[in-house]
Write an enzyme that holds these catalytic residues in place. Structure first.
Site, PDB file in Angstrom:
ATOM      1  CG  PHE A   8      21.933  34.792  22.294  1.00  0.00           C
ATOM      2  CD1 PHE A   8      21.514  34.998  23.601  1.00  0.00           C
ATOM      3  CD2 PHE A   8      21.062  34.205  21.402  1.00  0.00           C
ATOM      4  CE1 PHE A   8      20.241  34.612  24.015  1.00  0.00           C
ATOM      5  CE2 PHE A   8      19.791  33.813  21.798  1.00  0.00           C
ATOM      6  CZ  PHE A   8      19.378  34.022  23.111  1.00  0.00           C
ATOM      7  CE  LYS A 125      36.190  30.481  32.255  1.00  0.00           C
ATOM      8  NZ  LYS A 125      35.484  29.265  31.990  1.00  0.00           N
ATOM      9  CD  GLU A 209      36.289  28.145  28.545  1.00  0.00           C
ATOM     10  OE1 GLU A 209      36.213  29.329  28.222  1.00  0.00           O
ATOM     11  OE2 GLU A 209      35.516  27.626  29.369  1.00  0.00           O
ATOM     12  CE  LYS A 224      36.455  27.296  35.471  1.00  0.00           C
ATOM     13  NZ  LYS A 224      36.243  25.967  34.904  1.00  0.00           N
ATOM     14  N   GLY A 321      28.601  23.459  31.352  1.00  0.00           N
ATOM     15  CA  GLY A 321      27.390  23.050  30.648  1.00  0.00           C
ATOM     16  C   GLY A 321      26.465  24.226  30.380  1.00  0.00           C
TER      17      GLY A 321
END
Ligand code: HSE
Length: 340
Positions: A8, A125, A209, A224, A321
């Site tokens: 969270f 990721k 990160e 990615k 973001g």
């Protein structure tokens, strides 16, 4: 649809804020009325309540640096896996920290949830870059979905765009700016800011990160690139199979010199086919100021997808973001449970 937030932080809170702000619209337009039944975070504690958790209060507690256990519900002892095992929900929202070297502990979280026949929506990721195929197979065998729109260029359409909107196309090349933090740092350094201040600002804005080395060394873009290679080029690669260079060797002097020569540094990720093989790489490149990528500044990402059907399609949009990545999870949730 009962939801559990695992992690969270910036992303989870971004989604929670959107769910609250859009509650009426989502119910009216999409018939989408989710109930958050659990939140577990390594630093903020956890709470489980099958009747539903007060999400607004959860956000207030987190902002006040107070533990989530103060909410109405019970606390589960143990780690995130124990939390998944002892709770019931329809969707696990996996937004714990990314480790692109091991993919853990997030991969285990995804596996545990899929094994319980929970859909998994993730922005992480690690599990997708390292374990896409086994997780997809497991989801399929359990008749649930494993969705990860937010892993590449946050909420800007990419995974669903290639999979659904460009369905039937043969993807030949994907190339572009895939990391917001480094693009932001390079932009700010050109404006005269120091590397350290630009990185600190990117952290403050929620782009970087948890361990920003992953951004500046190119690992985030590499993850990615690996996701895109595995999902859309049928590759079976791990991130460090591909060459990767970040932005740490680019000095303010080099940036100024490039500027004088009518050029600008960009960190470019690329996947392409060569002699029947899938190739990929991440490296800084000097692009001419007249090149379309040169105009992409700040945390904005830009990706050109080359296919047999359309030639080049370029997507430009936020790549990082709080709200932007939170939104990527909302897209996946609506794919699971929204009707329009
Ligand atoms: N740290 C990443 C970036 C976040 O800056 O692009 C989105 O993956």
């Amino acid at each position: 649809m009962r939801l559990i937030f695992l992690g969270f932080g910036t992303v989870g809170q971004g989604l929670a804020e959107l769910l609250l702000a859009k509650k009426t619209m989502l119910a009216k337009e999409y018939g989408f009325k989710p109930i958050v039944v659990g939140i577990a975070d390594m630093l903020k504690g956890n709470v489980y309540n099958p009747q539903g958790i007060n999400l607004k209060k959860a956000l207030e507690l987190v902002k006040a640096d107070k533990p989530l256990s103060k909410l109405l519900g019970k606390t589960i002892e143990g780690d995130a896996l124990a939390f998944i095992k002892q709770t019931k929900a329809d969707v696990l929202l996996e937004a714990t920290y990314t480790d692109v070297k091991t993919g853990e502990p997030a991969t285990s979280h995804c596996r545990a949830a899929l094994n319980k026949k929970m859909h998994v929506v993730t922005t992480n990721k690690g599990p997708v870059a390292l374990n896409y195929r086994p997780l997809q197979r497991l989801a399929h065998s359990k008749k649930v979905k494993f969705l990860f729109e937010g892993t590449v260029v946050s909420g800007t359409p990419m995974i669903n765009l290639i999979r659904d909107t460009l369905a039937g196309s043969e993807i030949r090349e994907i190339k572009g700016i895939l990391n917001g933090t480094t693009n932001y740092i390079l932009t700010k350094m050109e404006e005269g800011m120091t590397y350290e201040s630009a990185l600190a600002k990117a952290q403050e804005l929620g782009y970087a990160e948890a361990v920003p080395d992953a951004d500046v060394l190119g690992w985030d873009a590499l993850a990615k690139v690996t996701i895109l290679a595995n999902v859309f080029f049928n590759a079976t690669a791990k991130p460090f199979d591909y060459p990767c260079d970040g932005i740490t060797k680019i000095t303010p002097e080099a940036i100024a010199e490039a500027k004088k020569a009518g050029q600008r540094y960009k960190l470019i990720g690329r996947i392409w086919r060569e002699e029947g093989k899938v190739k990929a790489a991440v490296a800084p490149q000097k692009v001419d100021l007249t090149h379309p990528l040169a105009g992409v500044s700040g945390a904005t990402n830009a990706v050109t997808i080359t296919s047999d059907t359309l030639g080049d399609v370029t997507i430009v949009g936020p790549g990082a973001g709080r709200r932007e990545t939170g939104f990527s999870m909302l897209i996946d949730l609506l794919h699971l449970g929204g009707k329009r």
